[in-house]
Design a protein around this motif. Structure first.
Motif, PDB file in Angstrom:
ATOM      1  N   PRO A 117      -7.976 -10.500 -16.320  1.00 14.65           N
ATOM      2  CA  PRO A 117      -8.617  -9.710 -17.376  1.00 14.65           C
ATOM      3  C   PRO A 117      -8.966  -8.294 -16.941  1.00 14.65           C
ATOM      4  O   PRO A 117      -9.241  -7.445 -17.782  1.00 14.65           O
ATOM      5  N   GLY A 118      -8.938  -8.018 -15.629  1.00  9.96           N
ATOM      6  CA  GLY A 118      -9.284  -6.697 -15.141  1.00  9.96           C
ATOM      7  C   GLY A 118      -8.119  -5.735 -15.030  1.00  9.96           C
ATOM      8  O   GLY A 118      -8.309  -4.578 -14.621  1.00  9.96           O
ATOM      9  N   PHE A 119      -6.908  -6.174 -15.412  1.00 15.14           N
ATOM     10  CA  PHE A 119      -5.730  -5.312 -15.345  1.00 15.14           C
ATOM     11  C   PHE A 119      -4.871  -5.531 -16.586  1.00 15.14           C
ATOM     12  O   PHE A 119      -4.734  -6.665 -17.065  1.00 15.14           O
ATOM     13  N   ALA A 120      -4.282  -4.449 -17.087  1.00 14.58           N
ATOM     14  CA  ALA A 120      -3.364  -4.569 -18.211  1.00 14.58           C
ATOM     15  C   ALA A 120      -2.188  -5.457 -17.826  1.00 14.58           C
ATOM     16  O   ALA A 120      -1.680  -5.389 -16.704  1.00 14.58           O
ATOM     17  N   ALA A 121      -1.757  -6.299 -18.757  1.00 15.12           N
ATOM     18  CA  ALA A 121      -0.654  -7.214 -18.485  1.00 15.12           C
ATOM     19  C   ALA A 121       0.658  -6.449 -18.359  1.00 15.12           C
ATOM     20  O   ALA A 121       0.911  -5.477 -19.076  1.00 15.12           O
ATOM     21  N   GLU A 175       0.829  -1.200   0.000  1.00 13.88           N
ATOM     22  CA  GLU A 175       0.000   0.000   0.000  1.00 13.88           C
ATOM     23  C   GLU A 175       0.865   1.252   0.000  1.00 13.88           C
ATOM     24  O   GLU A 175       0.531   2.252  -0.642  1.00 13.88           O
ATOM     25  N   ALA A 176       2.001   1.196   0.723  1.00 13.56           N
ATOM     26  CA  ALA A 176       2.894   2.360   0.778  1.00 13.56           C
ATOM     27  C   ALA A 176       3.541   2.615  -0.574  1.00 13.56           C
ATOM     28  O   ALA A 176       3.659   3.760  -1.018  1.00 13.56           O
ATOM     29  N   VAL A 177       3.966   1.548  -1.233  1.00 15.95           N
ATOM     30  CA  VAL A 177       4.633   1.697  -2.531  1.00 15.95           C
ATOM     31  C   VAL A 177       3.611   1.924  -3.631  1.00 15.95           C
ATOM     32  O   VAL A 177       3.787   2.754  -4.520  1.00 15.95           O
ATOM     33  N   GLY A 178       2.513   1.165  -3.586  1.00 16.11           N
ATOM     34  CA  GLY A 178       1.461   1.280  -4.587  1.00 16.11           C
ATOM     35  C   GLY A 178       1.728   0.439  -5.816  1.00 16.11           C
ATOM     36  O   GLY A 178       2.873   0.146  -6.168  1.00 16.11           O
ATOM     37  N   GLY A 179       0.652  -0.003  -6.479  1.00 21.54           N
ATOM     38  CA  GLY A 179       0.769  -0.663  -7.764  1.00 21.54           C
ATOM     39  C   GLY A 179       1.249  -2.094  -7.756  1.00 21.54           C
ATOM     40  O   GLY A 179       1.642  -2.611  -8.804  1.00 21.54           O
ATOM     41  N   ARG A 180       1.221  -2.749  -6.598  1.00 26.90           N
ATOM     42  CA  ARG A 180       1.658  -4.137  -6.579  1.00 26.90           C
ATOM     43  C   ARG A 180       0.939  -4.899  -5.473  1.00 26.90           C
ATOM     44  O   ARG A 180       0.396  -4.307  -4.539  1.00 26.90           O
ATOM     45  N   VAL A 181       0.945  -6.214  -5.619  1.00 24.02           N
ATOM     46  CA  VAL A 181       0.516  -7.125  -4.577  1.00 24.02           C
ATOM     47  C   VAL A 181       1.617  -8.166  -4.396  1.00 24.02           C
ATOM     48  O   VAL A 181       2.644  -8.120  -5.076  1.00 24.02           O
ATOM     49  N   GLN A 182       1.382  -9.078  -3.471  1.00 21.91           N
ATOM     50  CA  GLN A 182       2.281 -10.212  -3.292  1.00 21.91           C
ATOM     51  C   GLN A 182       1.574 -11.478  -3.766  1.00 21.91           C
ATOM     52  O   GLN A 182       0.399 -11.686  -3.462  1.00 21.91           O
ATOM     53  N   VAL A 183       2.290 -12.289  -4.523  1.00 21.87           N
ATOM     54  CA  VAL A 183       1.802 -13.624  -4.843  1.00 21.87           C
ATOM     55  C   VAL A 183       2.390 -14.563  -3.793  1.00 21.87           C
ATOM     56  O   VAL A 183       3.592 -14.830  -3.781  1.00 21.87           O
ATOM     57  N   LEU A 242      -7.651  -8.572  -5.545  1.00 22.65           N
ATOM     58  CA  LEU A 242      -7.658  -7.928  -6.850  1.00 22.65           C
ATOM     59  C   LEU A 242      -9.024  -7.313  -7.163  1.00 22.65           C
ATOM     60  O   LEU A 242      -9.103  -6.267  -7.803  1.00 22.65           O
ATOM     61  N   GLN A 243     -10.090  -7.945  -6.707  1.00 19.56           N
ATOM     62  CA  GLN A 243     -11.415  -7.365  -6.888  1.00 19.56           C
ATOM     63  C   GLN A 243     -11.532  -6.047  -6.133  1.00 19.56           C
ATOM     64  O   GLN A 243     -12.066  -5.062  -6.644  1.00 19.56           O
ATOM     65  N   LEU A 244     -11.008  -6.015  -4.917  1.00 19.29           N
ATOM     66  CA  LEU A 244     -11.065  -4.792  -4.116  1.00 19.29           C
ATOM     67  C   LEU A 244     -10.250  -3.672  -4.760  1.00 19.29           C
ATOM     68  O   LEU A 244     -10.702  -2.523  -4.844  1.00 19.29           O
ATOM     69  N   ILE A 245      -9.046  -4.004  -5.210  1.00 16.11           N
ATOM     70  CA  ILE A 245      -8.197  -3.005  -5.863  1.00 16.11           C
ATOM     71  C   ILE A 245      -8.867  -2.498  -7.140  1.00 16.11           C
ATOM     72  O   ILE A 245      -8.869  -1.297  -7.443  1.00 16.11           O
ATOM     73  N   HIS A 246      -9.440  -3.412  -7.901  1.00 17.02           N
ATOM     74  CA  HIS A 246     -10.130  -3.053  -9.149  1.00 17.02           C
ATOM     75  C   HIS A 246     -11.278  -2.091  -8.858  1.00 17.02           C
ATOM     76  O   HIS A 246     -11.445  -1.067  -9.541  1.00 17.02           O
ATOM     77  N   ASP A 247     -12.074  -2.397  -7.830  1.00 17.84           N
ATOM     78  CA  ASP A 247     -13.178  -1.505  -7.457  1.00 17.84           C
ATOM     79  C   ASP A 247     -12.665  -0.126  -7.076  1.00 17.84           C
ATOM     80  O   ASP A 247     -13.219   0.911  -7.493  1.00 17.84           O
ATOM     81  N   GLU A 248     -11.612  -0.084  -6.269  1.00 21.08           N
ATOM     82  CA  GLU A 248     -11.048   1.195  -5.827  1.00 21.08           C
ATOM     83  C   GLU A 248     -10.562   2.028  -7.008  1.00 21.08           C
ATOM     84  O   GLU A 248     -10.891   3.211  -7.142  1.00 21.08           O
ATOM     85  N   PRO A 300       3.754  -6.576  -9.666  1.00 23.19           N
ATOM     86  CA  PRO A 300       3.016  -5.363 -10.024  1.00 23.19           C
ATOM     87  C   PRO A 300       1.753  -5.701 -10.803  1.00 23.19           C
ATOM     88  O   PRO A 300       1.674  -6.726 -11.494  1.00 23.19           O
ATOM     89  N   TYR A 301       0.750  -4.821 -10.682  1.00 23.56           N
ATOM     90  CA  TYR A 301      -0.439  -4.943 -11.521  1.00 23.56           C
ATOM     91  C   TYR A 301      -0.534  -3.730 -12.423  1.00 23.56           C
ATOM     92  O   TYR A 301      -0.103  -2.623 -12.073  1.00 23.56           O
ATOM     93  N   GLY A 302      -1.100  -3.922 -13.610  1.00 18.54           N
ATOM     94  CA  GLY A 302      -1.191  -2.835 -14.583  1.00 18.54           C
ATOM     95  C   GLY A 302      -2.393  -1.947 -14.345  1.00 18.54           C
ATOM     96  O   GLY A 302      -3.118  -2.085 -13.359  1.00 18.54           O
ATOM     97  N   THR A 303      -2.608  -1.023 -15.262  1.00 20.00           N
ATOM     98  CA  THR A 303      -3.750  -0.123 -15.148  1.00 20.00           C
ATOM     99  C   THR A 303      -5.047  -0.935 -15.220  1.00 20.00           C
ATOM    100  O   THR A 303      -5.121  -1.957 -15.912  1.00 20.00           O
TER     101      THR A 303
END
Length: 281
Positions: free
Chosen positions: A80-84, A54-62, A143-149, A105-108
């Motif tokens: 399918p909800g984020f750019a590759a 959350e501090a860095v932004g734009g990524r999650v952990q697998v 990822l659903q939560l991040i997508h909604d946000e 990282p996750y895309g736009t």
């Protein structure tokens, strides 16, 4: 109705992998469909978001849990909800029972698509040297939560531009205007709150600031003053000039988002903190 932002705080603890440079970008996401993601022998995968993410932004952990021995040499998200994005190169060695978090990282966001089902695209080396690329089913409610946000924020920014303009030195502060400029539609837009960053206090006495129905712009005075000169905070913060604010468009739910500052404004805030904190030593 626009998408509603979902407040999220997922604070989990885990062992972390090592991140190095990504390889060339892949084509668009190749995540299998909902009922077609077969299990990958020897591992399970889950997407989580830590405080550091959350501090860095734009990524999650697998988060990978192993039941066999293998090595992971790259990881990427397929949703399918984020750019590759290109895979992150890793060297993480697994044995049965070992759990390791690998940053991905996750895309736009792709707001006209759902983020689930999702998969973790992994390069796996098995004992004996055989290398394969696998798609592991990914437990990924986060990822659903991040997508909604992020789609809620995108819906707001498609309607109105929220910016700081005419920023200038004002003694031990920077002063300017918090400006709303309509981009489309005619619904009323209201900024209800503006909060401080880790380093800097933000003050806008004219809140709530309303862009009235059909109006093209609205503004109020805003000022920024250093909130701390603590050396630890100054050196460790990852997002020193991120100011959360709440915006509501029409009858939609309020959306929590960050005030977007251009580089000149960030440079001005950095110079202000340096100047004020140096004087205070």
């Amino acid at each position: 109705m626009r998408r509603t932002a979902v407040a999220l705080l997922v604070a989990l603890t885990a062992a972390c992998g090592t991140t190095s440079s990504p390889s060339a970008a892949p084509p668009s996401s190749s995540a299998p469909s909902a009922d077609a993601v077969p299990a990958v022998p020897g591992l399970e995968a889950e997407a989580v978001r830590l405080r550091t993410d959350e501090a860095v932004g734009g990524r999650v952990q697998v988060r990978i849990t192993a039941s066999e021995q293998f090595t992971v040499t790259s990881v990427a998200l397929d949703s399918p909800g984020f750019a590759a994005l290109p895979p992150t190169v890793e060297t993480a060695e697994f044995e049965p029972g070992r759990v390791i978090d690998l940053p991905a990282p996750y895309g736009t966001p792709v707001c006209d698509a759902q983020p689930l089902p999702a998969a973790a695209r992994l390069t796996v080396v098995r004992p004996g040297g055989g290398e394969e690329t696998v798609h592991a089913p990914l437990s990924a409610d986060v990822l659903q939560l991040i997508h909604d946000e992020e789609c809620a924020v995108e819906a707001v920014t498609e309607t109105v531009d929220v910016a700081v303009t005419d920023l200038a030195d004002d003694g031990d502060a920077l002063a300017g205007s918090l400006t709303l400029t309509r981009r489309q539609g005619d619904e009323p837009v209201v900024v209800t709150t503006l909060n401080r960053s880790v380093l800097v206090e933000a003050s806008a006495d004219g809140l709530p600031l309303e862009l009235r129905e059909g109006a093209s712009n609205a503004r109020t005075d805003v000022s920024f003053t250093p909130a701390t000169c603590d050396p630890h905070v100054l050196s460790e913060t990852k997002k020193p000039y991120v100011f959360p604010l709440t915006v509501q468009v029409g009858d939609d739910e309020p959306v929590n988002m960050d005030l977007r500052l251009d580089q000149a404004a960030k440079d001005g805030l950095a110079a202000l903190v340096q100047r004020v904190c140096a004087v205070g030593r």
